[in-house]
Design an enzyme around this catalytic site. Sequence first.
Site, short mmCIF file in Angstrom:
data_model
loop_
_atom_site.label_atom_id
_atom_site.label_comp_id
_atom_site.label_asym_id
_atom_site.label_seq_id
_atom_site.Cartn_x
_atom_site.Cartn_y
_atom_site.Cartn_z
N HIS A 135 0.82 -1.21 0.00
CA HIS A 135 0.00 0.00 0.00
C HIS A 135 0.86 1.27 0.00
O HIS A 135 0.44 2.30 0.54
CB HIS A 135 -0.96 0.02 1.19
CG HIS A 135 -2.16 -0.87 1.00
ND1 HIS A 135 -3.22 -0.54 0.19
CD2 HIS A 135 -2.45 -2.10 1.51
CE1 HIS A 135 -4.12 -1.51 0.21
NE2 HIS A 135 -3.68 -2.48 0.99
N ASP A 177 2.67 2.00 -3.13
CA ASP A 177 2.94 2.36 -4.53
C ASP A 177 2.18 3.62 -4.92
O ASP A 177 2.70 4.46 -5.67
CB ASP A 177 2.64 1.21 -5.48
CG ASP A 177 1.23 0.65 -5.38
OD1 ASP A 177 0.58 0.87 -4.34
OD2 ASP A 177 0.80 -0.01 -6.34
N GLY A 186 -4.69 -11.93 -4.58
CA GLY A 186 -3.66 -10.93 -4.34
C GLY A 186 -2.35 -11.23 -5.03
O GLY A 186 -1.32 -10.66 -4.69
N LEU A 187 -2.36 -12.13 -6.03
CA LEU A 187 -1.14 -12.48 -6.77
C LEU A 187 -1.14 -11.88 -8.18
O LEU A 187 -0.37 -12.29 -9.03
CB LEU A 187 -0.96 -14.00 -6.83
CG LEU A 187 -0.85 -14.68 -5.46
CD1 LEU A 187 -0.67 -16.19 -5.64
CD2 LEU A 187 0.32 -14.11 -4.64
N SER A 231 -3.37 -11.74 -10.84
CA SER A 231 -3.78 -12.48 -12.04
C SER A 231 -4.17 -11.52 -13.16
O SER A 231 -3.92 -11.80 -14.34
CB SER A 231 -4.92 -13.43 -11.71
OG SER A 231 -6.03 -12.73 -11.15
N GLU A 285 -5.75 -0.73 -17.03
CA GLU A 285 -6.51 -1.06 -15.83
C GLU A 285 -7.14 0.19 -15.22
O GLU A 285 -8.27 0.16 -14.74
CB GLU A 285 -5.63 -1.78 -14.82
CG GLU A 285 -6.42 -2.39 -13.69
CD GLU A 285 -5.82 -3.68 -13.15
OE1 GLU A 285 -6.28 -4.10 -12.08
OE2 GLU A 285 -4.92 -4.25 -13.77
N ASP A 333 2.07 -4.05 -9.92
CA ASP A 333 1.69 -5.38 -10.39
C ASP A 333 2.14 -5.61 -11.83
O ASP A 333 2.74 -6.64 -12.16
CB ASP A 333 0.18 -5.57 -10.28
CG ASP A 333 -0.31 -5.49 -8.85
OD1 ASP A 333 0.53 -5.48 -7.93
OD2 ASP A 333 -1.54 -5.43 -8.64
N TYR A 373 -10.81 0.98 -0.19
CA TYR A 373 -9.53 1.34 -0.82
C TYR A 373 -9.43 2.85 -0.99
O TYR A 373 -8.40 3.48 -0.65
CB TYR A 373 -9.42 0.63 -2.17
CG TYR A 373 -8.21 1.01 -2.98
CD1 TYR A 373 -7.00 0.36 -2.81
CD2 TYR A 373 -8.28 2.02 -3.94
CE1 TYR A 373 -5.88 0.70 -3.56
CE2 TYR A 373 -7.18 2.37 -4.69
CZ TYR A 373 -5.98 1.71 -4.50
OH TYR A 373 -4.88 2.06 -5.24
#
Length: 386
Positions: free
Chosen positions: A36, A38, A131-132, A134, A167, A179, A228
């Site tokens: 948290h 970035d 949380g990886l 995808s 995104e 990411d 968020y």
Amino acid sequence: MDTLRARVTLSFQHAFDAEPAFIIRAPGRVNLLGEHVDYNDGFVLPAAIDRAVWVACSPSASPHSTLVAVDLDERVAFSSETILTKTDLNRNPLPHWAKYPAGVAWALNEAGYETPALNAVFTSDVPLGSGLSSSAAVEMGFGSAWQAAAGFEASAMTRARIGQRAENEYVGVNCGIMDQFASACGRRDHALYLDCRSLEWQTIPLPGDVAIVIADTSVPRSLSDSAYNERRSACEEAARLLGAKSLRDVRVDDFHRNKNRLPEVIARRAQHVVEEIQRAEQSVFLLQQGNVKAFGRLMNECHDSLRDYYEVSCPELDVMVNIARELDGCYGARLTGAGFGGCTVNLVAQSGANAFARALAYCYAREINKEPKVYICRADDGAGVV
């Protein structure tokens, strides 16, 4: 890896009655430190992992790109003109999964790159909602696919920035660049140290005698947009009240001298970010010195801060972390990703990684009555044609 490559190749042959021209692999990522931060211009330390999205593709003579999601057994088609102008998308909306590759096509077009029509099939062993990253892996997979098909030059960081724009502006998720960066720029057996303000980065070798163990709580991530955005706004407000451009510019000692100027909740959110940026800075020296124990302590501090100050943990994540810390060979354990479910990342002695993974899964299932998935991973190379 060979299984997924074979699966995506066979699926392409079945879908299009032809051999694919290109096979692309794009990894997921795990963040070791710098959670948290970035979007606060901080420093992060992710690693690409050996779980990935695989894309098989060929240029198409049709004016439409046709994409097949093997794992969902779904197919979509769209034209570059439709994606570029966003026409007809309200009348004929794409399924959610297709917005990621379509968004990459849109962002590439916006940046002046050609996106010829593709026939493409993809599959993945990156767990969804864990949380990886995808979604970033899908973006980087299709960014590489269009690059291969069109033959244009674009650096890994350029592709990462295009994926982030897709995104942010097309899918509508206000993420930072970490990411996409990790999926695009990964290097085997190395972590990646990224300055999220300047986008300067370097690779940091990981000790050969440690394993990255990722434990999926089987609780899907549920950090809502509102939660968020509340945290992001709190960070921006803290920086404003402290007279800084961002919390990246607030040193830890200055923060503690001035935190009484902040409302209580905003102070807690800011404390995590300011101290986490410092932890990420310290981590590089510790890894370069091979001081895994001290690095693990920083991971533990990170989780405790995410739990207490940023308040993005959940009971299942806390149980997973607490069990891991009591097991032999564990140097550090924390939640990874946005929080409120998903995965923990554990730095573990390589020699005991299998026993650690079995014990962690057994103890968690006994305490929570949920079956976790535990993966022993290694840092791997970034997205590209294989």
